[in-house]
Motif scaffolding. Structure first.
Motif, PDB file in Angstrom:
ATOM      1  N   ARG A 105     -33.295   5.962 106.166  1.00 39.23           N
ATOM      2  CA  ARG A 105     -31.876   5.760 105.835  1.00 39.23           C
ATOM      3  C   ARG A 105     -31.167   7.076 105.549  1.00 39.23           C
ATOM      4  O   ARG A 105     -30.057   7.310 105.988  1.00 39.23           O
ATOM      5  CB  ARG A 105     -31.763   4.841 104.616  1.00 39.23           C
ATOM      6  N   ASP A 212     -34.711   2.927  99.006  1.00 39.27           N
ATOM      7  CA  ASP A 212     -34.784   2.448 100.389  1.00 39.27           C
ATOM      8  C   ASP A 212     -36.205   2.309 100.914  1.00 39.27           C
ATOM      9  O   ASP A 212     -36.440   2.417 102.103  1.00 39.27           O
ATOM     10  CB  ASP A 212     -33.980   3.348 101.339  1.00 39.27           C
ATOM     11  N   LEU A 229     -32.596  -6.908  96.760  1.00 36.67           N
ATOM     12  CA  LEU A 229     -31.952  -7.053  98.058  1.00 36.67           C
ATOM     13  C   LEU A 229     -32.885  -6.475  99.117  1.00 36.67           C
ATOM     14  O   LEU A 229     -33.307  -5.322  99.016  1.00 36.67           O
ATOM     15  CB  LEU A 229     -30.621  -6.290  98.093  1.00 36.67           C
ATOM     16  N   ARG A 231     -33.779  -5.636 103.133  1.00 37.22           N
ATOM     17  CA  ARG A 231     -33.295  -5.457 104.503  1.00 37.22           C
ATOM     18  C   ARG A 231     -34.344  -5.975 105.481  1.00 37.22           C
ATOM     19  O   ARG A 231     -35.536  -5.907 105.216  1.00 37.22           O
ATOM     20  CB  ARG A 231     -33.075  -3.969 104.815  1.00 37.22           C
ATOM     21  N   ASP A 300     -30.570  -8.730 102.256  1.00 35.74           N
ATOM     22  CA  ASP A 300     -29.424  -7.841 102.089  1.00 35.74           C
ATOM     23  C   ASP A 300     -28.488  -8.079 103.270  1.00 35.74           C
ATOM     24  O   ASP A 300     -28.808  -7.710 104.406  1.00 35.74           O
ATOM     25  CB  ASP A 300     -29.935  -6.386 102.069  1.00 35.74           C
ATOM     26  N   ALA A 301     -27.356  -8.714 102.991  1.00 32.05           N
ATOM     27  CA  ALA A 301     -26.459  -9.123 104.075  1.00 32.05           C
ATOM     28  C   ALA A 301     -25.533  -7.986 104.520  1.00 32.05           C
ATOM     29  O   ALA A 301     -24.828  -8.120 105.517  1.00 32.05           O
ATOM     30  CB  ALA A 301     -25.633 -10.322 103.624  1.00 32.05           C
ATOM     31  N   THR A 302     -25.543  -6.871 103.801  1.00 35.61           N
ATOM     32  CA  THR A 302     -24.638  -5.777 104.186  1.00 35.61           C
ATOM     33  C   THR A 302     -25.140  -5.121 105.475  1.00 35.61           C
ATOM     34  O   THR A 302     -26.317  -5.227 105.822  1.00 35.61           O
ATOM     35  CB  THR A 302     -24.558  -4.700 103.077  1.00 35.61           C
ATOM     36  N   GLU A 303     -24.222  -4.451 106.164  1.00 34.52           N
ATOM     37  CA  GLU A 303     -24.600  -3.730 107.394  1.00 34.52           C
ATOM     38  C   GLU A 303     -25.545  -2.602 107.048  1.00 34.52           C
ATOM     39  O   GLU A 303     -25.337  -1.907 106.068  1.00 34.52           O
ATOM     40  CB  GLU A 303     -23.368  -3.077 108.014  1.00 34.52           C
ATOM     41  N   HIS A 304     -26.581  -2.462 107.839  1.00 38.16           N
ATOM     42  CA  HIS A 304     -27.410  -1.284 107.640  1.00 38.16           C
ATOM     43  C   HIS A 304     -27.860  -0.756 108.988  1.00 38.16           C
ATOM     44  O   HIS A 304     -27.889  -1.469 109.979  1.00 38.16           O
ATOM     45  CB  HIS A 304     -28.587  -1.563 106.705  1.00 38.16           C
TER      46      HIS A 304
END
Ligand SMILES: NC(=O)c1ccc[n+]([C@@H]2O[C@H](COP(=O)([O-])OP(=O)(O)OC[C@H]3O[C@@H](n4cnc5c(N)ncnc54)[C@H](O)[C@@H]3O)[C@@H](O)[C@H]2O)c1
Length: 368
Positions: A105, A212, A229, A231, A300-304
């Motif tokens: 990341r 991360d 959260l 990913r 984790d629903a956020t964009e990554h």
């Protein structure tokens, strides 16, 4: 310096080999470097390290007082002159290069730093080796992420094409190319230093507070009583306890040193047993269960940024030629990691916890 212990034959390092050897480790203040240096100290080696400060404020290097048993130098691998001077001064017989910007990341946020550290830093290590007498063997640590995953192979062998989608992964592929170039140009067939690269999977173990990374993220959330959260819960990764690949690096270094023309100066996969290749969600479930006290996680629903969904290593070569196999089962690796952090947060001494793991999981045969 910590005391020493004897060990069993086969699938293990040879304590007599390491006793009194001069070893130079880059990245010794990091997660894997700290474990490696503690283990080398336990084996009686004379260890010197070269690295920046530990990457996190709470860290294994300080917690386990790793620097107390070795010569610990602060320096940047991008500073080629300083690196070479430090290497020459220590007159090592074996070099283990682990220093890196190690997070996928972060490599999206800092691609230049990632390439400078991982590619030019590795080049600086190799160049210092080229101009330093007396080093017989070097292990350059890259990553399982160095492969070109577009071929979508079931498993990646050392012969497969290199690539890497993101800056971290491609920087590790580039470090592989640079190492191969130095080896062919300066050392191979010329009685030079025997240099190998080592590619391992996602390591877990006590003493990792990196952001991360799955286990540190889970443990941090669990201990604060929040849902973690997660990913890419369906991505499959090769999980392994940190001591398994480190044992591979040590066994490889022994062979490079003992048989410089034995063909060990090549690339090596050190992946976990197939049973350890599990989806992220299973690891999160198991970790929550083992932690207890209402530990939970959610996707984790956020964009990554993009991350590979499946990655499996074929480590048959290490099994056949080094007699190395990943031997710490996933349950044991997870259980050790979680209980390490629970005990640490209850006030246990990080050094004692790490040495207990080294003695129980690495110095003695475990389910082999
Ligand atoms: N942790 C994993 O799951 C994993 C998996 C595969 C490969 N690896 C590789 O293993 C090695 C060690 O990983 P880790 O998890 O211990 O990483 P880490 O981030 O915990 O430690 C990195 C180390 O490198 C040092 N460093 C960073 N930039 C530097 C620079 N410019 N000059 C000198 N030192 C510098 C840091 O100070 C630290 O000592 C790395 O090469 C990493 O890419 C790690």
């Amino acid at each position: 310096m910590v005391g020493r212990k004897s060990t069993v034959e086969g699938l293990a390092v040879t304590p007599n080999f390491w006793d009194g050897k001069r070893i130079f480790v880059t990245g010794h203040t990091g997660f894997k470097g700290s474990w490696l240096c503690l283990w080398l100290q336990r084996l009686g080696a004379e260890v010197a390290g070269y690295a920046l400060d530990p990457p996190t404020s709470v860290n294994l290097f300080d917690g386990a007082r790793v620097g107390a048993g070795m010569k610990s130098l602060r320096g940047d691998v991008r500073d080629a002159e300083r690196l070479e001077r430090s290497l020459r001064e220590r007159e090592p017989e074996i070099v283990m290069h682990l220093a890196a910007q190690s997070l996928v990341r972060r490599s999206y946020e800092a691609p230049l730093e990632t390439y400078e550290t991982n590619v030019l830093g590795t080049t600086a290590v190799l160049d210092a080796l080229r101009r330093t007498q007396g080093v017989r063997a070097a292990v350059i640590v890259t990553s399982d992420k160095c492969y070109d995953l577009r071929s979508q192979k079931e498993r990646y062998t050392e012969e497969d094409a290199l690539g890497g989608y993101d800056p971290y992964s491609s920087s590790k592929a580039a470090a592989e190319f640079v190492t191969a170039g130095y080896r062919a140009s300066f050392w191979m067939g010329r009685n030079g230093v025997a240099v190998a690269t080592a590619r391992s999977g996602n390591v877990i173990g006590g003493g990792d507070w990196s952001v991360d990374r799955l286990l540190p993220d889970l443990i941090s959330a669990f201990s604060k009583g929040r849902p973690a959260l997660v990913r890419e819960p369906d991505a499959i990764r090769p999980w392994q306890h940190v001591l398994d690949p480190l044992r591979g690096y040590l066994m490889l270094a022994e062979r490079l040193y003992g048989a410089p023309s034995g063909g060990y100066d090549a690339a090596w996969n050190f992946g976990p047993p197939a049973a350890n290749e599990r989806p992220v969600r299973e690891i999160a479930d198991a970790a929550a269960r083992m932690w207890g006290s209402d530990a939970s996680w959610k996707p984790d629903a956020t964009e990554h940024p993009h991350e590979a969904r499946v990655l499996r290593l074929d480590s048959a070569k290490a099994a056949a030629k080094l007699d190395w196999r990943g031997r710490i089962p996933l349950d044991a690796a997870l259980e050790r990691t979680l209980s390490w952090h629970k005990k640490f947060s209850d006030g246990a001494d990080a050094r004692a916890l790490a040495i207990a793991d080294i003695d129980e999981l690495a110095m003695h045969a475990v389910g082999s």
